[in-house]
Design an enzyme around this catalytic site. Structure first.
Site, short mmCIF file in Angstrom:
data_model
loop_
_atom_site.label_atom_id
_atom_site.label_comp_id
_atom_site.label_asym_id
_atom_site.label_seq_id
_atom_site.Cartn_x
_atom_site.Cartn_y
_atom_site.Cartn_z
N ASP A 228 0.86 -1.19 0.00
CA ASP A 228 0.00 0.00 0.00
C ASP A 228 0.89 1.23 0.00
OD1 ASP A 228 -1.77 2.06 0.38
OD2 ASP A 228 -2.97 1.01 1.89
N HIS A 233 0.68 8.14 3.60
CA HIS A 233 1.32 7.45 4.72
C HIS A 233 2.84 7.62 4.73
CE1 HIS A 233 -2.61 5.70 5.22
NE2 HIS A 233 -2.56 5.22 4.00
N ILE A 248 0.08 9.60 8.19
CA ILE A 248 -0.67 8.78 9.13
C ILE A 248 -0.46 7.29 8.86
CG2 ILE A 248 -2.41 10.55 9.49
CD1 ILE A 248 -4.26 8.99 7.60
N GLY A 251 -4.89 2.31 7.87
CA GLY A 251 -5.95 1.72 8.68
C GLY A 251 -5.81 0.22 8.81
#
Length: 329
Positions: A228, A233, A248, A251
């Site tokens: 990903d 991120h 961040i 998830g």
């Protein structure tokens, strides 16, 4: 191991992009009733033992103890085992390709896509290495007015045996893409049981178990190596454009931490007990923050909630259904 406290912005952020880029093009030929028959190309997915071990490290396995008795088996051939074991949340990686979907007549800005929920059902223990065939279908579509909710289902089959290994159902929110219903009743379509992937009510009583885990400041950089590569991120500028002070955590990485906690505390290290996983993403996590996962037992179901300790905010909730839960618990 101590985790530094990070300063964070107001969680009620809004992505700031030029107004002209917030529009979503709706074709006059858009017919929600035909969405159920949409066909998506079959996609191959191949992974190796190295990918499995890298994923385990990406979701925190052995981070606190390099010889953790419950987790060394995910990264090393412990006690002469022929292959390392696979964490059940590794299956979520098989669905990453489904987020590149195209629904005829519905165009949206991918920067406004939010990952809302993930549902995983495991049918067989995942092999350490495999070549898979993924079939993707539209599992749900809902008009929420200012947003559309799209649910994509990915079924993963072992290429050699043809056996169905697992199913992923990924729910995404497309902000600005709603309002396509042709009647006064908002369009809503689902092709799966209502109890799958639905939100759960967190019990008010004391949790059965609580597990605290620290994420690394570099956690997102490590996890992204599992496939990903969303720059949200990793790229500080992209993160600031999206309203964050720092990149961040993914998830699905947070979900991996939570399910690891359940395997350690409830399953006593036996990941093969996991039957299905449901997670609803509530709020972002910054790499370096502390995750506290609370667990409640309800029959063979574990209801869980993960909070960020530094902000006292819930970031993830859901349930995990188990095989053969010991009555001694």
């Amino acid at each position: 191991m101590s985790c530094p406290v990070l300063l964070v912005p107001n969680p009620n952020f809004e992505i700031q992009i030029p107004k002209e880029e917030k529009t979503v093009t709706m074709s006059p030929d858009l017919d929600p009733e035909k969405f159920a028959s949409l066909k998506f190309p079959e996609t191959p997915y191949t992974y190796s033992e190295r990918d499995v071990a890298l994923y385990a490290l990406g979701v925190g396995a052995c981070a606190r103890d390099a010889v953790d008795a419950d987790e060394l088996k995910y990264v090393y051939h412990e006690n002469g085992q022929k292959s390392i074991q696979v964490l059940p949340t590794f299956a979520a990686l098989f669905s990453l390709g489904s987020l590149k979907f195209h629904v005829p007549g519905l165009d949206f800005d991918p920067r406004l896509l939010l990952h809302g929920q993930q549902y995983i059902e495991i049918y067989k223990p995942l092999p350490t290495s495999a070549s898979l065939n993924n079939t993707v279908s539209l599992a749900g579509l809902h008009d929420k007015g200012k947003a559309a909710v799209v649910e994509m289902e990915t079924k993963s089959y072992d290429k050699d045996s043809g056996a169905l290994l697992c199913i992923n159902r990924t729910t995404v929110f497309l902000r600005g893409a709603g309002g396509f219903s042709k009647s006064s009743h908002p369009f809503s379509y689902s092709n799966y049981p209502k109890d799958q992937g639905s939100s759960v009510k967190i019990p008010k009583g004391q949790p059965f178990a609580v597990f605290e885990d620290c994420t690394l400041r570099s956690q997102a950089l490590l996890y992204r190596l599992s496939g990903d590569y969303n720059p949200l991120h990793s790229d500080p500028m992209i993160a600031k454009i999206a309203g964050f002070t720092l990149p961040i955590l993914h998830g699905l990485c947070t979900l991996g931490f939570a399910v690891r906690a359940i395997i350690k505390c409830i399953c006593r290290g036996d990941s093969n007990m996991v039957k299905c996983i449901s997670g609803r993403f509530l709020l972002h996590v910054y790499p370096g923050e502390t995750l506290v996962t609370e667990m409640w037992l309800k029959g063979s179901r574990v209801i869980y909630q993960t909070k960020v300790k530094e902000r006292s905010r819930a970031v993830l909730s859901g349930y995990v259904d188990l095989h053969g839960l010991s009555s001694s618990l």
